[in-house]
Design a protein around this motif. Sequence first.
Motif, PDB file in Angstrom:
ATOM      1  N   ASP A  25       0.853  -1.189   0.000  1.00 37.79           N
ATOM      2  CA  ASP A  25       0.000   0.000   0.000  1.00 37.79           C
ATOM      3  C   ASP A  25       0.892   1.243   0.000  1.00 37.79           C
ATOM      4  OD1 ASP A  25      -2.008   1.873   0.354  1.00 37.79           O
ATOM      5  OD2 ASP A  25      -2.541   1.229   2.390  1.00 37.79           O
ATOM      6  N   TYR A  26       1.364   1.618  -1.192  1.00 30.39           N
ATOM      7  CA  TYR A  26       2.238   2.778  -1.387  1.00 30.39           C
ATOM      8  C   TYR A  26       3.573   2.656  -0.657  1.00 30.39           C
ATOM      9  CZ  TYR A  26      -1.882   4.895  -3.463  1.00 30.39           C
ATOM     10  OH  TYR A  26      -2.964   5.154  -4.262  1.00 30.39           O
ATOM     11  N   VAL A  27       4.133   1.459  -0.592  1.00 29.85           N
ATOM     12  CA  VAL A  27       5.529   1.303  -0.176  1.00 29.85           C
ATOM     13  C   VAL A  27       6.380   1.832  -1.329  1.00 29.85           C
ATOM     14  CG1 VAL A  27       7.358  -0.331   0.404  1.00 29.85           C
ATOM     15  CG2 VAL A  27       5.033  -0.691   1.281  1.00 29.85           C
ATOM     16  N   ALA A  95      -3.768  -7.054   7.139  1.00 27.99           N
ATOM     17  CA  ALA A  95      -2.973  -5.829   7.110  1.00 27.99           C
ATOM     18  C   ALA A  95      -2.068  -5.738   8.325  1.00 27.99           C
ATOM     19  CB  ALA A  95      -3.886  -4.607   7.058  1.00 27.99           C
ATOM     20  N   ALA A  96      -0.786  -5.519   8.104  1.00 33.41           N
ATOM     21  CA  ALA A  96       0.141  -5.261   9.195  1.00 33.41           C
ATOM     22  C   ALA A  96      -0.085  -3.823   9.651  1.00 33.41           C
ATOM     23  CB  ALA A  96       1.581  -5.471   8.725  1.00 33.41           C
ATOM     24  N   HIS A  97      -0.877  -3.680  10.704  1.00 32.78           N
ATOM     25  CA  HIS A  97      -1.329  -2.345  11.106  1.00 32.78           C
ATOM     26  C   HIS A  97      -1.636  -2.339  12.599  1.00 32.78           C
ATOM     27  CE1 HIS A  97      -3.161   1.580  10.926  1.00 32.78           C
ATOM     28  NE2 HIS A  97      -4.346   1.112  11.289  1.00 32.78           N
ATOM     29  N   LEU A  98      -0.965  -1.478  13.329  1.00 27.90           N
ATOM     30  CA  LEU A  98      -1.172  -1.372  14.774  1.00 27.90           C
ATOM     31  C   LEU A  98      -2.423  -0.535  15.042  1.00 27.90           C
ATOM     32  CD1 LEU A  98      -0.193  -1.980  17.618  1.00 27.90           C
ATOM     33  CD2 LEU A  98       1.242   0.071  17.490  1.00 27.90           C
ATOM     34  N   SER A  99      -3.517  -1.214  15.329  1.00 32.68           N
ATOM     35  CA  SER A  99      -4.786  -0.552  15.599  1.00 32.68           C
ATOM     36  C   SER A  99      -5.370  -1.152  16.884  1.00 32.68           C
ATOM     37  CB  SER A  99      -5.761  -0.758  14.440  1.00 32.68           C
ATOM     38  OG  SER A  99      -6.239  -2.100  14.417  1.00 32.68           O
ATOM     39  N   PRO A 100      -6.425  -0.543  17.448  1.00 32.45           N
ATOM     40  CA  PRO A 100      -7.029  -1.100  18.667  1.00 32.45           C
ATOM     41  C   PRO A 100      -7.543  -2.524  18.503  1.00 32.45           C
ATOM     42  CG  PRO A 100      -7.740   1.167  18.334  1.00 32.45           C
ATOM     43  CD  PRO A 100      -7.009   0.769  17.103  1.00 32.45           C
ATOM     44  N   THR A 101      -7.829  -2.935  17.271  1.00 38.73           N
ATOM     45  CA  THR A 101      -8.366  -4.278  17.037  1.00 38.73           C
ATOM     46  C   THR A 101      -7.299  -5.259  16.561  1.00 38.73           C
ATOM     47  OG1 THR A 101      -8.966  -3.746  14.743  1.00 38.73           O
ATOM     48  CG2 THR A 101     -10.630  -3.322  16.456  1.00 38.73           C
ATOM     49  N   ALA A 102      -6.045  -4.814  16.447  1.00 43.68           N
ATOM     50  CA  ALA A 102      -4.989  -5.670  15.910  1.00 43.68           C
ATOM     51  C   ALA A 102      -4.730  -6.868  16.811  1.00 43.68           C
ATOM     52  CB  ALA A 102      -3.709  -4.866  15.717  1.00 43.68           C
ATOM     53  N   VAL A 103      -4.446  -8.014  16.181  1.00 44.35           N
ATOM     54  CA  VAL A 103      -4.133  -9.232  16.922  1.00 44.35           C
ATOM     55  C   VAL A 103      -2.689  -9.631  16.627  1.00 44.35           C
ATOM     56  CG1 VAL A 103      -6.530 -10.010  16.831  1.00 44.35           C
ATOM     57  CG2 VAL A 103      -4.921 -10.764  15.056  1.00 44.35           C
ATOM     58  N   ASP A 104      -2.135 -10.473  17.479  1.00 47.23           N
ATOM     59  CA  ASP A 104      -0.796 -11.008  17.261  1.00 47.23           C
ATOM     60  C   ASP A 104      -0.772 -11.738  15.915  1.00 47.23           C
ATOM     61  OD1 ASP A 104       1.393 -13.000  17.301  1.00 47.23           O
ATOM     62  OD2 ASP A 104       1.675 -12.342  19.379  1.00 47.23           O
ATOM     63  N   PRO A 113      -6.489 -18.702   1.677  1.00 45.47           N
ATOM     64  CA  PRO A 113      -6.001 -17.741   0.674  1.00 45.47           C
ATOM     65  C   PRO A 113      -5.771 -16.384   1.339  1.00 45.47           C
ATOM     66  CG  PRO A 113      -7.793 -19.036  -0.231  1.00 45.47           C
ATOM     67  CD  PRO A 113      -7.736 -19.363   1.242  1.00 45.47           C
ATOM     68  N   THR A 114      -4.551 -15.898   1.301  1.00 43.25           N
ATOM     69  CA  THR A 114      -4.162 -14.734   2.100  1.00 43.25           C
ATOM     70  C   THR A 114      -3.371 -13.726   1.281  1.00 43.25           C
ATOM     71  OG1 THR A 114      -4.060 -16.071   4.128  1.00 43.25           O
ATOM     72  CG2 THR A 114      -2.872 -13.979   4.136  1.00 43.25           C
ATOM     73  N   ALA A 115      -3.738 -12.456   1.449  1.00 41.44           N
ATOM     74  CA  ALA A 115      -2.959 -11.351   0.899  1.00 41.44           C
ATOM     75  C   ALA A 115      -2.461 -10.524   2.075  1.00 41.44           C
ATOM     76  CB  ALA A 115      -3.807 -10.490  -0.033  1.00 41.44           C
ATOM     77  N   LEU A 116      -1.151 -10.462   2.255  1.00 40.58           N
ATOM     78  CA  LEU A 116      -0.557  -9.647   3.312  1.00 40.58           C
ATOM     79  C   LEU A 116      -0.400  -8.221   2.810  1.00 40.58           C
ATOM     80  CD1 LEU A 116       0.872  -9.201   6.021  1.00 40.58           C
ATOM     81  CD2 LEU A 116       3.000  -9.987   4.916  1.00 40.58           C
ATOM     82  N   MET A 117      -1.107  -7.298   3.456  1.00 38.33           N
ATOM     83  CA  MET A 117      -1.023  -5.888   3.067  1.00 38.33           C
ATOM     84  C   MET A 117      -0.004  -5.177   3.945  1.00 38.33           C
ATOM     85  SD  MET A 117      -3.930  -2.848   3.149  1.00 38.33           S
ATOM     86  CE  MET A 117      -5.097  -3.703   2.085  1.00 38.33           C
ATOM     87  N   LEU A 118       0.918  -4.456   3.294  1.00 32.27           N
ATOM     88  CA  LEU A 118       1.983  -3.738   3.988  1.00 32.27           C
ATOM     89  C   LEU A 118       1.946  -2.271   3.595  1.00 32.27           C
ATOM     90  CD1 LEU A 118       4.740  -6.372   3.222  1.00 32.27           C
ATOM     91  CD2 LEU A 118       3.706  -6.000   5.479  1.00 32.27           C
ATOM     92  N   GLY A 119       2.091  -1.395   4.567  1.00 31.66           N
ATOM     93  CA  GLY A 119       2.022   0.034   4.312  1.00 31.66           C
ATOM     94  C   GLY A 119       3.386   0.682   4.158  1.00 31.66           C
ATOM     95  N   ALA A 120       3.354   1.946   3.816  1.00 29.20           N
ATOM     96  CA  ALA A 120       4.582   2.698   3.550  1.00 29.20           C
ATOM     97  C   ALA A 120       5.376   2.940   4.829  1.00 29.20           C
ATOM     98  CB  ALA A 120       4.246   4.022   2.887  1.00 29.20           C
ATOM     99  N   ALA A 133      -9.116  -4.030   5.014  1.00 27.80           N
ATOM    100  CA  ALA A 133      -8.547  -5.215   5.643  1.00 27.80           C
ATOM    101  C   ALA A 133      -9.602  -6.022   6.399  1.00 27.80           C
ATOM    102  CB  ALA A 133      -7.423  -4.811   6.594  1.00 27.80           C
ATOM    103  N   ASP A 134      -9.473  -7.334   6.318  1.00 33.32           N
ATOM    104  CA  ASP A 134     -10.340  -8.226   7.093  1.00 33.32           C
ATOM    105  C   ASP A 134      -9.844  -8.372   8.521  1.00 33.32           C
ATOM    106  OD1 ASP A 134     -12.159  -9.101   4.922  1.00 33.32           O
ATOM    107  OD2 ASP A 134     -10.313  -9.928   4.073  1.00 33.32           O
ATOM    108  N   VAL A 135      -8.543  -8.232   8.725  1.00 29.47           N
ATOM    109  CA  VAL A 135      -7.967  -8.322  10.060  1.00 29.47           C
ATOM    110  C   VAL A 135      -6.689  -7.498  10.090  1.00 29.47           C
ATOM    111  CG1 VAL A 135      -6.700 -10.440   9.458  1.00 29.47           C
ATOM    112  CG2 VAL A 135      -7.163  -9.924  11.864  1.00 29.47           C
ATOM    113  N   HIS A 136      -6.450  -6.864  11.226  1.00 31.53           N
ATOM    114  CA  HIS A 136      -5.197  -6.139  11.446  1.00 31.53           C
ATOM    115  C   HIS A 136      -4.301  -6.990  12.331  1.00 31.53           C
ATOM    116  CE1 HIS A 136      -7.698  -2.164  10.999  1.00 31.53           C
ATOM    117  NE2 HIS A 136      -7.480  -2.766   9.845  1.00 31.53           N
ATOM    118  N   ILE A 137      -3.017  -7.031  11.999  1.00 32.99           N
ATOM    119  CA  ILE A 137      -2.084  -7.810  12.799  1.00 32.99           C
ATOM    120  C   ILE A 137      -0.914  -6.942  13.236  1.00 32.99           C
ATOM    121  CG2 ILE A 137      -2.664 -10.028  11.755  1.00 32.99           C
ATOM    122  CD1 ILE A 137      -0.131  -9.740  10.017  1.00 32.99           C
TER     123      ILE A 137
END
Length: 235
Positions: A25-27, A95-104, A113-120, A133-137
């Motif tokens: 995502d815009y890396v 999505a690799a994203h530190l949010s209040p709902t993020a899980v380990d 079937p998985t798409a790992l989303m990575l941000g800038a 994102a379906d889940v934040h990790i």
Amino acid sequence: MTPARIERLRQVLARRQPDLTVLTDYVHKGRNLSAIIRTADAVGISDVHCVIGDSDYKRFLGTSMGSHSWVDVHRYRELAPPVELLKTQGYQIVAAHLSPTAVDFHEVDYTKPTALMLGAERVGISEQGEAYADVHITVPMVGMVESFNVSVAAGIILTEARHQRQQAGLYDQQRIDQATYDRLFFEWGHPKVRDFCLANQLAYPPLREDGEIDNPSAWYAQARELLAARAANAS
């Protein structure tokens, strides 16, 4: 090709994971994109989807140093098209994203079937990406820094995905379809002929069981005749 080279190509292709991918995502830093793509290849990913601006993409191509050789990079200018494509194909967007709902990151089932989303870098996932994102990790940390470099995070998470898939036996059998397997085997094994065929809109020549082109002299002669006929018809 040597027998060892042929065997290496066959082993790699037999372990490709058609339902595991990375979506950036815009890396924008070329060295980070190249590192992500190298890691993707290492865990058996064949396709990476990159949302990136024109100038950043040109710089990335100039510094990729062959990282495209084994992984197909699909470039987009906006995030919606690749997300919609992947969701239509049944992928979960992680999505690799530190949010209040993020899980380990260990808690996600990467055998799906998985798409790992990575941000800038520094900015992280965009608001649009966060919503898609379906889940934040998150990757737990115990030091003073707040986050891993994006390419390092990709390596950590994709290693967990590889481990889960290894445990589930997903590397024990060919999972890409035979047509894709045959195409990639040819393209990886005969890059110069691949480029010639693509530049001239020619079908790839058939291969023998040993991986070499069947009767190459006859094929090249036939190709030259076809190209000459095209030129004559165009004049």
